[in-house]
Design an enzyme around this catalytic site. Structure first.
Site, mmCIF file in Angstrom:
data_model
loop_
_atom_site.group_PDB
_atom_site.id
_atom_site.type_symbol
_atom_site.label_atom_id
_atom_site.label_comp_id
_atom_site.label_asym_id
_atom_site.label_seq_id
_atom_site.Cartn_x
_atom_site.Cartn_y
_atom_site.Cartn_z
ATOM 1 N N LYS A 49 0.829 -1.213 0.000
ATOM 2 C CA LYS A 49 0.000 0.000 0.000
ATOM 3 C C LYS A 49 0.860 1.258 0.000
ATOM 4 O O LYS A 49 0.535 2.245 -0.673
ATOM 5 C CB LYS A 49 -0.949 -0.025 1.204
ATOM 6 C CG LYS A 49 -2.068 -1.054 1.045
ATOM 7 C CD LYS A 49 -2.810 -1.324 2.340
ATOM 8 C CE LYS A 49 -3.869 -2.400 2.135
ATOM 9 N NZ LYS A 49 -4.521 -2.834 3.383
ATOM 10 N N GLN A 93 -4.784 -1.168 9.346
ATOM 11 C CA GLN A 93 -4.562 -2.500 8.782
ATOM 12 C C GLN A 93 -5.140 -3.565 9.713
ATOM 13 O O GLN A 93 -4.824 -3.604 10.900
ATOM 14 C CB GLN A 93 -3.065 -2.745 8.571
ATOM 15 C CG GLN A 93 -2.734 -4.097 7.977
ATOM 16 C CD GLN A 93 -3.289 -4.278 6.577
ATOM 17 O OE1 GLN A 93 -3.221 -3.377 5.750
ATOM 18 N NE2 GLN A 93 -3.825 -5.451 6.307
ATOM 19 N N ASP A 116 -11.233 3.337 3.861
ATOM 20 C CA ASP A 116 -11.717 1.959 3.746
ATOM 21 C C ASP A 116 -13.243 1.905 3.704
ATOM 22 O O ASP A 116 -13.820 0.856 3.434
ATOM 23 C CB ASP A 116 -11.213 1.111 4.923
ATOM 24 C CG ASP A 116 -10.213 0.049 4.490
ATOM 25 O OD1 ASP A 116 -10.092 -0.199 3.273
ATOM 26 O OD2 ASP A 116 -9.559 -0.546 5.361
#
Length: 294
Positions: A49, A93, A116
């Site tokens: 990422k 994460q 997200d």
């Protein structure tokens, strides 16, 4: 024989569009990734990422905490990033180490920085059809379906297998926003194979390896396989494993019109859509005009 939809190729196109958009912006969007603990898979994901973010011309910040970090320490770090005006997107994460409440930590993320798309506020904006940041995997699934069938999905019958808040429900809502007729199937659904045979677009997302068989499909259907499951692969040697989807690829490929492979299907799209969301978050927050193609 189905045409394979390459998530890698489509993701590369999305990344190219994001990179082009970033070059037109008056500033540099910034994505902060929070990693708690030392899970090897999570470390790999975070590294990818960070690389993705920098490759498209955005700024990346990586924040790490030890596996011994408390809930309060995780939430304090997220709060600091919320207050940092230079940070446009925050990604926590997952999974978190044992003993930490991921849902509680996610709810600490400023919804305007929730790249997200997992906070309650983001979910509410999706349900209400308001502008906001959408979950990455469901967004990628819709993009892949459009790559197969074209941008106009209006009137298509979609069956989503799975009702999770992370994938199933938002995927259904995003296809509904494309004027599809959507059915959400789950463990209590009667005659699941029969229902699946009504689908122009079938999205298995339950985490059951190779559950969907070829005779579950309407001939020519599009299969967007969200499942990622690791199974034993003795043919590769003792103790070896391989990744498979929720659809039995070998059985479905002769029947489907288009199908995503696992790996190399929906997975790459999740990372690409994270980059899209970071640009959107920066534009929404800073009052910048959102470039075309993002």
């Amino acid at each position: 024989m189905a045409e394979r939809i390459s998530g890698k190729d489509v993701a590369a196109d999305v990344k190219a569009s994001v990179a082009a958009a970033v070059r037109t912006l008056p500033g540099q969007p910034t994505l902060a990734v929070v990693l708690v603990g030392d899970d090897p898979a999570s470390q790999v994901y975070v590294r990818h990422k960070v690389t993705d973010t920098e490759e498209v011309g955005m700024r990346s910040i990586k924040k790490t905490l030890p596996a011994t970090a408390t809930q309060a320490e995780v939430e304090a770090l997220i709060s600091d990033l919320n207050q940092d005006d230079e940070v446009d997107g925050i990604l926590l994460q997952l999974p978190l180490p044992g003993g930490l409440d991921a849902n509680q930590a996610i709810e600490c993320i400023d919804p305007d920085k929730d790249v997200d798309g997992l906070t309650e506020a983001s979910a509410g904006r999706l349900v209400l059809g308001k502008t906001g940041l959408r979950p990455c995997t469901p967004t990628g699934s819709v993009i892949l379906a459009k790559r197969a069938l074209g941008d106009n999905l209006s009137g298509k019958n979609v069956v989503v297998i799975g009702r999770s808040i992370l994938v199933g429900k938002p995927t259904a809502l995003l296809f509904l926003a494309e004027n599809c007729t959507v059915t959400i199937a789950h463990s209590k659904t009667k005659d699941l194979p029969g229902l699946c045979r009504t689908a122009d677009i079938l999205v298995p997302a339950v985490g059951r390896p190779q559950m969907v068989k070829g005779d579950w499909l309407k001939p020519g259907a599009v299969v967007i396989d969200v499942g990622i499951n690791r199974i034993d692969a003795p043919e590769r040697g003792e103790g070896k494993t391989r990744l498979v989807g929720d659809a039995d690829f070998a059985d479905c490929e002769p029947v489907a019109g288009h199908i995503t492979p696992v790996p190399g299907g929906v997975g790459p799209m999740t990372r690409a859509c994270l980059l899209q969301n970071t640009v959107k978050a920066a534009c929404y927050r800073r009052g910048w005009t959102l470039p075309d193609g993002v």
